[in-house]
Design a protein around this motif. Structure first.
Motif, PDB file in Angstrom:
ATOM      1  N   ARG A 229      -3.326  16.802  56.506  1.00  0.00           N
ATOM      2  CA  ARG A 229      -3.104  15.555  56.305  1.00  0.00           C
ATOM      3  C   ARG A 229      -4.108  14.687  56.832  1.00  0.00           C
ATOM      4  O   ARG A 229      -4.147  14.767  58.077  1.00  0.00           O
ATOM      5  CB  ARG A 229      -1.771  14.957  56.655  1.00  0.00           C
ATOM      6  CG  ARG A 229      -1.438  13.676  56.551  1.00  0.00           C
ATOM      7  CD  ARG A 229       0.274  13.366  56.603  1.00  0.00           C
ATOM      8  NE  ARG A 229       1.106  14.544  55.840  1.00  0.00           N
ATOM      9  CZ  ARG A 229       1.367  14.280  54.528  1.00  0.00           C
ATOM     10  NH1 ARG A 229       0.930  13.471  54.044  1.00  0.00           N
ATOM     11  NH2 ARG A 229       2.029  15.202  54.046  1.00  0.00           N
TER      12      ARG A 229
ATOM     13  N   PRO B 160      -4.864  10.557  55.931  1.00  0.00           N
ATOM     14  CA  PRO B 160      -4.789   9.497  54.874  1.00  0.00           C
ATOM     15  C   PRO B 160      -6.202   8.672  54.806  1.00  0.00           C
ATOM     16  O   PRO B 160      -6.784   8.331  53.514  1.00  0.00           O
ATOM     17  CB  PRO B 160      -3.690   8.488  55.520  1.00  0.00           C
ATOM     18  CG  PRO B 160      -2.892   9.310  56.129  1.00  0.00           C
ATOM     19  CD  PRO B 160      -3.833  10.596  56.784  1.00  0.00           C
TER      20      PRO B 160
ATOM     21  N   SER C 107      -9.027   8.792  51.266  1.00  0.00           N
ATOM     22  CA  SER C 107      -8.846   7.506  50.677  1.00  0.00           C
ATOM     23  C   SER C 107      -9.667   7.230  49.753  1.00  0.00           C
ATOM     24  O   SER C 107      -9.736   6.478  48.660  1.00  0.00           O
ATOM     25  CB  SER C 107      -8.811   6.392  51.667  1.00  0.00           C
ATOM     26  OG  SER C 107      -9.955   6.370  52.421  1.00  0.00           O
TER      27      SER C 107
ATOM     28  N   ASP D  67      -1.407  12.396  47.836  1.00  0.00           N
ATOM     29  CA  ASP D  67      -0.385  12.019  49.111  1.00  0.00           C
ATOM     30  C   ASP D  67      -0.949  11.821  50.298  1.00  0.00           C
ATOM     31  O   ASP D  67      -0.303  12.155  51.448  1.00  0.00           O
ATOM     32  CB  ASP D  67       0.586  13.068  48.875  1.00  0.00           C
ATOM     33  CG  ASP D  67       0.252  14.685  49.231  1.00  0.00           C
ATOM     34  OD1 ASP D  67      -0.791  14.787  49.339  1.00  0.00           O
ATOM     35  OD2 ASP D  67       1.308  15.370  49.390  1.00  0.00           O
ATOM     36  N   GLY D  68      -2.059  11.763  50.512  1.00  0.00           N
ATOM     37  CA  GLY D  68      -3.097  11.632  52.038  1.00  0.00           C
ATOM     38  C   GLY D  68      -3.376  12.958  52.442  1.00  0.00           C
ATOM     39  O   GLY D  68      -3.715  13.027  53.788  1.00  0.00           O
ATOM     40  N   THR D  69      -3.024  14.140  51.596  1.00  0.00           N
ATOM     41  CA  THR D  69      -3.541  15.359  52.067  1.00  0.00           C
ATOM     42  C   THR D  69      -4.658  15.973  51.441  1.00  0.00           C
ATOM     43  O   THR D  69      -4.827  15.396  50.203  1.00  0.00           O
ATOM     44  CB  THR D  69      -2.325  16.532  51.872  1.00  0.00           C
ATOM     45  OG1 THR D  69      -1.981  16.745  50.754  1.00  0.00           O
ATOM     46  CG2 THR D  69      -1.297  15.810  52.740  1.00  0.00           C
TER      47      THR D  69
END
Length: 206
Positions: A27, A29, A33, A56-58
């Protein structure tokens, strides 16, 4: 190519060990991005290729047997914090030093001495790597560009400023914890050029 300036501390979602290799889900973020499949992200100093971006930020990445042998990635478990850095963009600032994300070996923290606002840390290093380390030179420790304060054949020292303590995993590690080490690639190239030059001179004198 990286600079050793950590962008965020991420966390391992899961690591799935296979037949000598592993699948890592992290993870992060910030680093995801603007990431795309095939991009490079340094995970605690190890350059990994993004193979999955669920949004999902992973991100997911495959860890080859060579990386597991040479690095401390195999020590990770779900929840482990990791230093994350995206590859340097063209025109970006070079705040650290040339870091390839190709780890040379693993060291262990020997001593940690707290200071008023900083920590002095001594890290064990194998003699075959120590020859590339110089006082006031650069070394990447778990992906972090650091300046060497002293060096011997078996260990070297670094000073951790408040930002490093707060914004990287080195702020929480203690004696016995293992870290990824990447020596300055310029030192390795210099050694190789000198070896080649010596061999050519020897041949010319025959």
């Amino acid at each position: 190519m990286f600079t050793g300036i950590i962008e965020e501390v991420g966390s391992v979602v899961r690591i799935e060990h296979g037949d000598g290799d592993a699948r890592l889900v992290v993870r992060g973020p910030l680093v995801t991005s603007d990431a795309h499949l095939g991009d490079s992200i340094a995970v605690s100093g190890v350059c990994l290729t993004v193979t999955d971006l669920p949004g999902d930020g992973t991100f997911g990445a495959d860890v080859m047997p060579e990386s597991l042998r040479r690095t401390a990635l195999g020590d990770l478990a779900a929840g482990s914090p990791v230093n994350l850095e995206r590859a340097l963009a063209v025109g970006g600032r070079y705040g650290g030093h040339v870091v390839q994300g190709h780890v040379d070996g693993v060291g262990a923290i020997l001593h940690r001495t707290p200071g008023p606002r900083w920590d002095e840390v001594e890290i064990a290093i194998e003699p075959e790597l120590a020859r590339y380390v110089a006082e006031k030179g650069s070394i990447a420790v778990s992906g972090i560009s650091l300046t060497v304060t002293h060096v011997s054949d078996e260990a070297f020292g670094v000073s951790l400023i408040p930002t490093t303590l707060e914004a990287t995993t080195l702020g929480t590690l203690g004696p016995g914890d293992r870290v990824n080490l990447e020596v300055d690639v310029l030192a390795k190239y210099t050694e190789r050029l000198l070896e080649t030059s010596g061999a050519l001179q020897e041949r010319a004198q025959r």
